[in-house]
Design a protein around this motif. Structure first.
Motif, PDB file in Angstrom:
ATOM      1  N   VAL A 126     -10.566  -5.685  -1.188  1.00 15.48           N
ATOM      2  CA  VAL A 126     -10.265  -6.753  -0.264  1.00 15.48           C
ATOM      3  C   VAL A 126     -11.272  -7.553   0.048  1.00 15.48           C
ATOM      4  CG1 VAL A 126      -9.298  -7.427   1.950  1.00 15.48           C
ATOM      5  CG2 VAL A 126      -8.060  -5.432   0.599  1.00 15.48           C
ATOM      6  N   SER A 162      -3.166  -2.283   4.877  1.00 20.09           N
ATOM      7  CA  SER A 162      -3.390  -1.306   3.994  1.00 20.09           C
ATOM      8  C   SER A 162      -3.958   0.090   4.281  1.00 20.09           C
ATOM      9  CB  SER A 162      -4.422  -1.782   3.033  1.00 20.09           C
ATOM     10  OG  SER A 162      -3.826  -2.974   2.263  1.00 20.09           O
ATOM     11  N   SER A 170      -2.442   4.105   4.634  1.00 14.79           N
ATOM     12  CA  SER A 170      -3.112   5.368   4.412  1.00 14.79           C
ATOM     13  C   SER A 170      -3.225   6.319   5.349  1.00 14.79           C
ATOM     14  CB  SER A 170      -4.528   4.753   3.904  1.00 14.79           C
ATOM     15  OG  SER A 170      -5.159   5.913   3.469  1.00 14.79           O
ATOM     16  N   SER A 187      -4.636  -8.856  -2.447  1.00 16.54           N
ATOM     17  CA  SER A 187      -5.067  -9.351  -1.149  1.00 16.54           C
ATOM     18  C   SER A 187      -5.611 -10.690  -1.136  1.00 16.54           C
ATOM     19  CB  SER A 187      -6.112  -8.544  -0.507  1.00 16.54           C
ATOM     20  OG  SER A 187      -6.996  -8.597  -1.080  1.00 16.54           O
ATOM     21  N   ASP A 204      -9.802   5.888   0.977  1.00  8.94           N
ATOM     22  CA  ASP A 204      -9.066   4.489   0.522  1.00  8.94           C
ATOM     23  C   ASP A 204      -9.786   3.600   1.606  1.00  8.94           C
ATOM     24  OD1 ASP A 204      -7.170   5.549  -0.918  1.00  8.94           O
ATOM     25  OD2 ASP A 204      -5.570   5.449   0.659  1.00  8.94           O
ATOM     26  N   THR A 264      -6.325   0.925  -5.561  1.00  8.19           N
ATOM     27  CA  THR A 264      -7.054   0.382  -4.554  1.00  8.19           C
ATOM     28  C   THR A 264      -7.832  -1.047  -4.990  1.00  8.19           C
ATOM     29  OG1 THR A 264      -8.735   2.049  -4.904  1.00  8.19           O
ATOM     30  CG2 THR A 264      -6.875   2.416  -3.657  1.00  8.19           C
ATOM     31  N   ILE A 287      -4.457  -3.718  -5.122  1.00  6.55           N
ATOM     32  CA  ILE A 287      -4.468  -4.173  -3.694  1.00  6.55           C
ATOM     33  C   ILE A 287      -5.543  -5.301  -3.515  1.00  6.55           C
ATOM     34  CG2 ILE A 287      -4.671  -3.391  -1.354  1.00  6.55           C
ATOM     35  CD1 ILE A 287      -3.492  -0.383  -2.340  1.00  6.55           C
ATOM     36  N   GLY A 288      -6.930  -4.922  -4.109  1.00  8.90           N
ATOM     37  CA  GLY A 288      -7.704  -5.966  -3.747  1.00  8.90           C
ATOM     38  C   GLY A 288      -7.507  -7.345  -4.276  1.00  8.90           C
ATOM     39  N   SER A 323       0.721  -1.135   0.086  1.00 10.25           N
ATOM     40  CA  SER A 323       0.160  -0.046  -0.046  1.00 10.25           C
ATOM     41  C   SER A 323       0.905   1.262   0.156  1.00 10.25           C
ATOM     42  CB  SER A 323      -0.833  -0.041   1.205  1.00 10.25           C
ATOM     43  OG  SER A 323      -1.892  -1.187   1.188  1.00 10.25           O
ATOM     44  N   LEU A 356      -6.062  -5.893   5.081  1.00 10.46           N
ATOM     45  CA  LEU A 356      -7.118  -4.708   5.089  1.00 10.46           C
ATOM     46  C   LEU A 356      -6.404  -3.811   6.288  1.00 10.46           C
ATOM     47  CD1 LEU A 356      -9.373  -3.057   4.314  1.00 10.46           C
ATOM     48  CD2 LEU A 356     -10.919  -4.366   5.662  1.00 10.46           C
ATOM     49  N   ILE A 359     -10.505   0.329  -0.608  1.00  9.96           N
ATOM     50  CA  ILE A 359      -9.474  -0.829  -0.550  1.00  9.96           C
ATOM     51  C   ILE A 359     -10.422  -1.967   0.197  1.00  9.96           C
ATOM     52  CG2 ILE A 359      -7.658  -1.646   1.228  1.00  9.96           C
ATOM     53  CD1 ILE A 359      -6.368   1.092   0.853  1.00  9.96           C
TER      54      ILE A 359
END
Length: 211
Positions: free
Chosen positions: A57, A153, A157, A138, A49, A130, A134-135, A14, A150, A53
């Motif tokens: 996630v 991340s 942020s 994850s 975020d 995001t 990131i998702g 992140s 989560l 996120i």
């Protein structure tokens, strides 16, 4: 169950995305330097975020969990994308010029809020970083690691936007120097290289790919 290793991985991934120089960070820095509506601006960035996120996630991971070969595709594809972003960071570090913090500071509260919403939600890279990247990454850690990922991340942020928003005034003289941005870009690039290597080593080499 909380997994500290997953937490640290998410924190690094992140940070490598959030810290990248872009319109959102530039605006937060500028407003922070001018000490104008800093608190609502960083809160909007953090809340955005959290929503983006979390949707990536928790939502995306569940949707794609049952797809055969998905872990392998994400591990290799995510590593390739992270390596590409790392290359961009190194290229930026060794290119001429530095980020400019010049420009007028927005003093009107409503305009400042509208601007940060625009540079956050209308920026396709925010959604890519995001929800998609990131998702998607994850999901490699499975449902048991979703909460730890989560939290990592979201901590990245909160720490980043809180730092650049509240301490931008003190950091302004330092980050007006081109050398400071070069060092920052190099650090981002190294974090991305490490993250990509961990993804490939831990998941890419062992996960089957769809035929």
């Amino acid at each position: 169950m909380f997994n500290f290793s997953v937490f640290l991985s998410a924190l690094g991934i992140s940070f490598s995305q959030i810290v990248g120089i872009g319109p959102q960070n530039a605006y937060v820095l500028r407003q922070g330097i001018g000490r104008s509506h800093v608190v609502p601006i960083i809160l909007i960035c953090i809340v955005a975020d959290i929503l983006l996120i979390a949707s990536g996630v928790l939502g995306m991971g569940k949707v794609v969990a049952g797809i055969p070969g998905f872990v392998g595709v994400v591990a290799w594809g995510g590593a390739a994308f992270i390596l590409w972003l790392g290359f961009k960071s190194f290229r930026s570090a060794f290119s001429a010029g530095a980020m400019s913090l010049e420009g007028s500071v927005e003093r009107d509260r409503k305009r400042a809020i509208r601007t940060i919403l625009a540079v956050t939600l209308l920026n396709p890279y925010v959604w890519l970083d995001t929800v998609v990247l990131i998702g998607g990454v994850s999901s490699v850690y499975g449902e048991h690691g979703a909460l730890s990922f989560l939290l990592g991340s979201l901590c990245a942020s909160v720490l980043w936007f809180g730092a650049i928003g509240l301490f931008a005034g003190k950091l302004a003289p330092l980050f007006q120097k081109p050398s400071s941005w070069k060092v920052l870009d190099c650090v981002i690039g190294l974090v991305m290289l490490f993250t990509a290597a961990m993804l490939i080593g831990n998941y890419g080499l062992s996960a089957p790919l769809p035929l």
